[in-house]
Scaffold this active site. Structure first.
Site, PDB file in Angstrom:
ATOM      1  N   ASP A  93       0.837  -1.102   0.038  1.00  0.00           N
ATOM      2  CA  ASP A  93      -0.090  -0.179  -0.091  1.00  0.00           C
ATOM      3  C   ASP A  93       1.019   1.216   0.063  1.00  0.00           C
ATOM      4  O   ASP A  93       2.269   0.969   0.200  1.00  0.00           O
ATOM      5  CB  ASP A  93      -0.981  -0.052   1.263  1.00  0.00           C
ATOM      6  CG  ASP A  93      -2.158   0.715   1.150  1.00  0.00           C
ATOM      7  OD1 ASP A  93      -2.332   1.463   0.079  1.00  0.00           O
ATOM      8  OD2 ASP A  93      -2.992   0.555   1.934  1.00  0.00           O
ATOM      9  N   HIS A 115      -7.416   5.406   7.015  1.00  0.00           N
ATOM     10  CA  HIS A 115      -8.686   4.886   6.538  1.00  0.00           C
ATOM     11  C   HIS A 115      -8.597   3.503   6.361  1.00  0.00           C
ATOM     12  O   HIS A 115      -7.820   2.923   6.652  1.00  0.00           O
ATOM     13  CB  HIS A 115      -8.884   5.494   4.917  1.00  0.00           C
ATOM     14  CG  HIS A 115      -8.031   4.750   4.105  1.00  0.00           C
ATOM     15  ND1 HIS A 115      -6.756   5.135   4.036  1.00  0.00           N
ATOM     16  CD2 HIS A 115      -8.236   3.831   3.301  1.00  0.00           C
ATOM     17  CE1 HIS A 115      -6.016   4.312   2.923  1.00  0.00           C
ATOM     18  NE2 HIS A 115      -7.065   3.662   2.592  1.00  0.00           N
ATOM     19  N   GLU A 125      -0.089   4.513   1.737  1.00  0.00           N
ATOM     20  CA  GLU A 125      -0.198   5.530   2.894  1.00  0.00           C
ATOM     21  C   GLU A 125       0.424   5.288   4.136  1.00  0.00           C
ATOM     22  O   GLU A 125       0.763   6.288   5.069  1.00  0.00           O
ATOM     23  CB  GLU A 125      -1.868   5.567   3.276  1.00  0.00           C
ATOM     24  CG  GLU A 125      -2.777   6.042   2.302  1.00  0.00           C
ATOM     25  CD  GLU A 125      -3.245   5.043   1.564  1.00  0.00           C
ATOM     26  OE1 GLU A 125      -2.637   3.844   1.445  1.00  0.00           O
ATOM     27  OE2 GLU A 125      -4.058   5.374   0.642  1.00  0.00           O
ATOM     28  N   GLU A 164      -6.590  -2.405   7.576  1.00  0.00           N
ATOM     29  CA  GLU A 164      -6.523  -3.353   6.581  1.00  0.00           C
ATOM     30  C   GLU A 164      -5.474  -4.346   6.951  1.00  0.00           C
ATOM     31  O   GLU A 164      -5.607  -5.511   6.287  1.00  0.00           O
ATOM     32  CB  GLU A 164      -6.076  -2.498   5.411  1.00  0.00           C
ATOM     33  CG  GLU A 164      -7.127  -1.455   4.824  1.00  0.00           C
ATOM     34  CD  GLU A 164      -6.716  -0.344   3.726  1.00  0.00           C
ATOM     35  OE1 GLU A 164      -5.287  -0.485   3.320  1.00  0.00           O
ATOM     36  OE2 GLU A 164      -7.523   0.322   3.316  1.00  0.00           O
ATOM     37  N   HIS A 215      -2.971  -0.521  -3.938  1.00  0.00           N
ATOM     38  CA  HIS A 215      -3.350   0.791  -3.435  1.00  0.00           C
ATOM     39  C   HIS A 215      -4.100   1.368  -4.625  1.00  0.00           C
ATOM     40  O   HIS A 215      -3.536   1.214  -5.914  1.00  0.00           O
ATOM     41  CB  HIS A 215      -2.183   1.745  -3.269  1.00  0.00           C
ATOM     42  CG  HIS A 215      -2.556   3.054  -3.126  1.00  0.00           C
ATOM     43  ND1 HIS A 215      -3.472   3.675  -2.021  1.00  0.00           N
ATOM     44  CD2 HIS A 215      -2.348   4.113  -3.946  1.00  0.00           C
ATOM     45  CE1 HIS A 215      -3.625   5.038  -2.364  1.00  0.00           C
ATOM     46  NE2 HIS A 215      -3.078   5.340  -3.523  1.00  0.00           N
ATOM     47  N   HIS A 217      -1.175   1.499   6.861  1.00  0.00           N
ATOM     48  CA  HIS A 217      -1.499   2.662   7.613  1.00  0.00           C
ATOM     49  C   HIS A 217      -2.669   2.307   8.729  1.00  0.00           C
ATOM     50  O   HIS A 217      -3.270   1.383   8.668  1.00  0.00           O
ATOM     51  CB  HIS A 217      -1.956   3.465   6.710  1.00  0.00           C
ATOM     52  CG  HIS A 217      -3.081   2.992   5.904  1.00  0.00           C
ATOM     53  ND1 HIS A 217      -4.560   2.907   6.476  1.00  0.00           N
ATOM     54  CD2 HIS A 217      -3.252   2.392   4.483  1.00  0.00           C
ATOM     55  CE1 HIS A 217      -5.129   2.330   5.216  1.00  0.00           C
ATOM     56  NE2 HIS A 217      -4.027   2.016   4.243  1.00  0.00           N
TER      57      HIS A 217
HETATM   58 ZN   LIG Z   1      -3.767   2.536  -0.090  1.00  0.00          ZN
END
Ligand SMILES: [Zn+2]
Length: 265
Positions: free
Chosen positions: A8, A117, A10, A135, A60, A105
């Site tokens: 990902d 998020h 972030e 996640e 992502h 993240h």
């Molecule tokens: Zn992402």
């Protein structure tokens, strides 16, 4: 040894704003480079530890971020989204020895990253059995379904603290910390160095305690930013509208959680 890397953006070093995470925005290319450098370091660490096959899921946004030619040749790269409920772990199966998560993240509704998020920006909060579900947690449960351990997670400090709280055997590489809408980050090159070294180390250790136990029952609560999303998604079979912005779904089967999230998150 077959390794699966889920990537990902972030949670990579330095990234602090959505413009830096969005393909087609001018600020994106610097962080596309850094995401690629961190994933390349993870691949190199895995190869050093004896990996013979490495599969990377670009996890992502569009799933089209990593610069494929920079990854070491034994790597296979999964780009885009198939529509399979495993999402960021698409193509994972029981034949893999370990999952590694890079650039992860903090959860939706949690502090510790300006870009916190879960799954989409439309969710204000995602809870499983009362707890904020990042996640990392969602994907670690998916790995648990297939009995594949999670060897290492890199990302922001808040997420890494969360990983250790869930299972202290999983190794973490915090590369930055979020303070309000800002970040305090390692040098990009130092983040890359630590990821490579830690993975080479983690994959040489006994990973038998690095799996998660799947709960017997899942109560998933989604709080949307828009009440209109909650109303519509409450029509998913078995989902219930709890109040204007919240829907709840309960099941003993984690695959049903993943199917629910595929259609409602
Ligand atoms: Zn992402």
């Amino acid at each position: 040894m077959k390794i699966f890397i889920s990537a990902d953006i972030e949670g990579i070093a330095g990234i602090s704003h959505w413009d830096e995470a969005s393909l087609h925005k001018p600020d994106f290319s610097i962080f596309q480079e850094q995401m690629t450098a961190e994933v390349t370091a993870a691949c190199e660490g895995a190869l050093e530890a004896g990996a013979t096959e490495i599969w990377v899921k670009d996890g992502h946004g569009t799933g089209r971020n990593l610069l494929a030619s920079r990854l070491p040749p034994p790597t296979r790269l999964i780009r885009g989204w198939s529509g399979h409920p495993y999402q960021m772990l698409q193509e994972l199966d029981e034949t893999f020895s370990a999952v590694v998560m890079i650039g992860y993240h903090a959860a939706a509704g949690a502090a510790g990253n300006p870009l916190s998020h879960a799954l989409t920006k439309g969710l204000a909060e995602l809870r499983i059995n009362g707890r904020h579900a990042s996640e990392f947690l969602l994907n670690a449960y998916t790995a648990a379904l297939l009995k594949v351990p999670v060897a290492l997670v890199s990302g922001d400090q808040a997420l890494c603290d969360d990983v250790v709280a869930v299972n202290p055997s999983i190794q973490t590489v915090p590369v930055k910390a979020g303070v309000g809408d800002s970040t305090v980050s390692l040098h990009p090159g130092e983040a890359v160095r630590r990821i490579r070294e830690q993975i080479a180390h983690a994959l040489r250790t006994d990973l038998t305690s690095c799996g998660l136990d799947l709960p017997e029952h899942f109560r998933v609560e989604l709080r949307y930013k828009e009440h209109t999303d909650a109303y519509r998604n409450a029509f998913y079979p078995g989902a219930k509208l709890k109040d204007a912005c919240i829907i709840v779904f309960e099941t003993p089967d984690y695959f049903e959680v993943l199917r629910f999230l595929l259609f409602t998150a």
